[in-house]
Scaffold this active site. Sequence first.
Site, PDB file in Angstrom:
ATOM      1  N   HIS A 236      70.377   8.634  73.084  1.00 40.63           N
ATOM      2  CA  HIS A 236      71.349   9.043  72.072  1.00 40.63           C
ATOM      3  C   HIS A 236      72.595   9.679  72.678  1.00 40.63           C
ATOM      4  O   HIS A 236      73.542   9.997  71.964  1.00 40.63           O
ATOM      5  CB  HIS A 236      70.697   9.999  71.052  1.00 40.63           C
ATOM      6  CG  HIS A 236      70.341  11.352  71.595  1.00 40.63           C
ATOM      7  ND1 HIS A 236      69.080  11.669  72.042  1.00 40.63           N
ATOM      8  CD2 HIS A 236      71.074  12.469  71.756  1.00 40.63           C
ATOM      9  CE1 HIS A 236      69.048  12.922  72.450  1.00 40.63           C
ATOM     10  NE2 HIS A 236      70.258  13.436  72.275  1.00 40.63           N
ATOM     11  N   ASP A 264      64.370   6.440  72.895  1.00 34.52           N
ATOM     12  CA  ASP A 264      65.444   7.376  73.215  1.00 34.52           C
ATOM     13  C   ASP A 264      65.546   7.503  74.731  1.00 34.52           C
ATOM     14  O   ASP A 264      65.166   8.503  75.317  1.00 34.52           O
ATOM     15  CB  ASP A 264      65.213   8.738  72.575  1.00 34.52           C
ATOM     16  CG  ASP A 264      66.473   9.609  72.615  1.00 34.52           C
ATOM     17  OD1 ASP A 264      67.517   9.114  73.070  1.00 34.52           O
ATOM     18  OD2 ASP A 264      66.400  10.777  72.192  1.00 34.52           O
ATOM     19  N   GLY A 344      72.596  20.247  73.978  1.00 33.86           N
ATOM     20  CA  GLY A 344      73.076  20.155  75.345  1.00 33.86           C
ATOM     21  C   GLY A 344      71.961  19.894  76.343  1.00 33.86           C
ATOM     22  O   GLY A 344      72.210  19.440  77.455  1.00 33.86           O
ATOM     23  N   SER A 346      69.626  17.680  75.854  1.00 36.77           N
ATOM     24  CA  SER A 346      69.212  16.282  75.736  1.00 36.77           C
ATOM     25  C   SER A 346      69.338  15.544  77.059  1.00 36.77           C
ATOM     26  O   SER A 346      70.337  15.678  77.769  1.00 36.77           O
ATOM     27  CB  SER A 346      70.074  15.561  74.696  1.00 36.77           C
ATOM     28  OG  SER A 346      69.619  15.826  73.403  1.00 36.77           O
ATOM     29  N   SER A 361      64.386  14.548  74.496  1.00 36.00           N
ATOM     30  CA  SER A 361      64.958  13.808  73.373  1.00 36.00           C
ATOM     31  C   SER A 361      65.464  14.767  72.301  1.00 36.00           C
ATOM     32  O   SER A 361      66.653  14.855  72.040  1.00 36.00           O
ATOM     33  CB  SER A 361      63.912  12.863  72.778  1.00 36.00           C
ATOM     34  OG  SER A 361      64.396  12.260  71.601  1.00 36.00           O
TER      35      SER A 361
END
Length: 392
Positions: A236, A264, A344, A346, A361
């Site tokens: 993402h 993801d 942040g 991720s 994720s």
Amino acid sequence: MRRTRLQHAGLAVLLMLGSWTAAGTLPAAANDSSTSADSSASAEAASASPGLLQAMQRDFGLSKAEAEARLAAERKATALAPAARRAAGAAFGGSWFDAGNRKLTVAVTSDAAPSTVRAVRATGARVRTVEHSARQLDTTKAHLDRLPAPAGVSGWSVDPAANTVMVNVVEDERADNDVQRFVARAREAGPVTVRTVRGAPRTFAAGTVGGDPYYTGNVRCSIGFSVHGGFVTAGHCGQPGAGVSGWDRTYIGTFQGSSFPDNDYAWVSVGSGWWTVPVVLGWGTVSDQLVRGSAEAPVGASICRSGSTTHWHCGTVLAKNETVNYSQGAVHQMTKTSVCAEPGDSGGSFISGDQAQGVTSGGWGNCSGGGETWFQPVNEILNRYGLTLHTA
């Protein structure tokens, strides 16, 4: 500061870009006798950095000796899990690491032959008798994966210890008609238990802020793990072809592959003077961790995460192969943990001991009040794109 130290040390600037997950455990195991267990724990934990042990002591409330023993027990449990599953055969009902007795527990169905039970025990695992096989539970979950899920249902996965498919419903949405219809249809599919959770999952990308990130446009995310030719991260965070810049806004490379939702994960090629090293950053809180492989830690094992927003935090593997129902769509085959995260983080790395586990994720909650976070397993990403993990 971490950035200055890495530059002076001559390590890859790439590593300074994003969040890295420092793992709290590489499954190690205790032997039956307390004496041999202690010596095994000491030997297995010898490679664990002081920072890793400190993080486990902080987040699990353990002494140094207890953290070392848990690492050793988890390492052993991870190693014997495949053999124990083969021994159980069709009677296999799932497995998990029991932190209380520091053993891998393997569920077998009540119709398992005595010889099968003996074979499982011979691997060193403990045995629990259950009603449903792992195949039955997986079939039930697969049926749920085909159902349209409302936002009030945050996800579902097989819970091997409870011998059920656990459906997570957001607390404030329990009375919603769509939620109730989904739950009713889920229960028709097989053994299902409903659990209430405090919040709905969200991804952990963020708008541009300071720190040690990588950027795609004005979105900040964190690096997962170095692979030969680049790094893996969350899907993402960027689409194929999107350019990526580092903490200093210099160009790093390009998203070569990306999938979200349904999956993801993504990978980014690295060039322009940037390079990769097999390290998960400690952010000055703990020592930087070398990555030596990607052996999958069992449910119940401890695990740690490092990210560009919240740095180092540890927790426990709660479930595998969970379907997470984000507002953007469902993501499958995720691993759920009790580790917190925030926007942040991720894409950052989850690591267990020196073994890569996956990339961050999303989740619910934060690192002030607690929460749960999911990661996409790294081995799935490597297989999908034909990548090779950069290891020490």
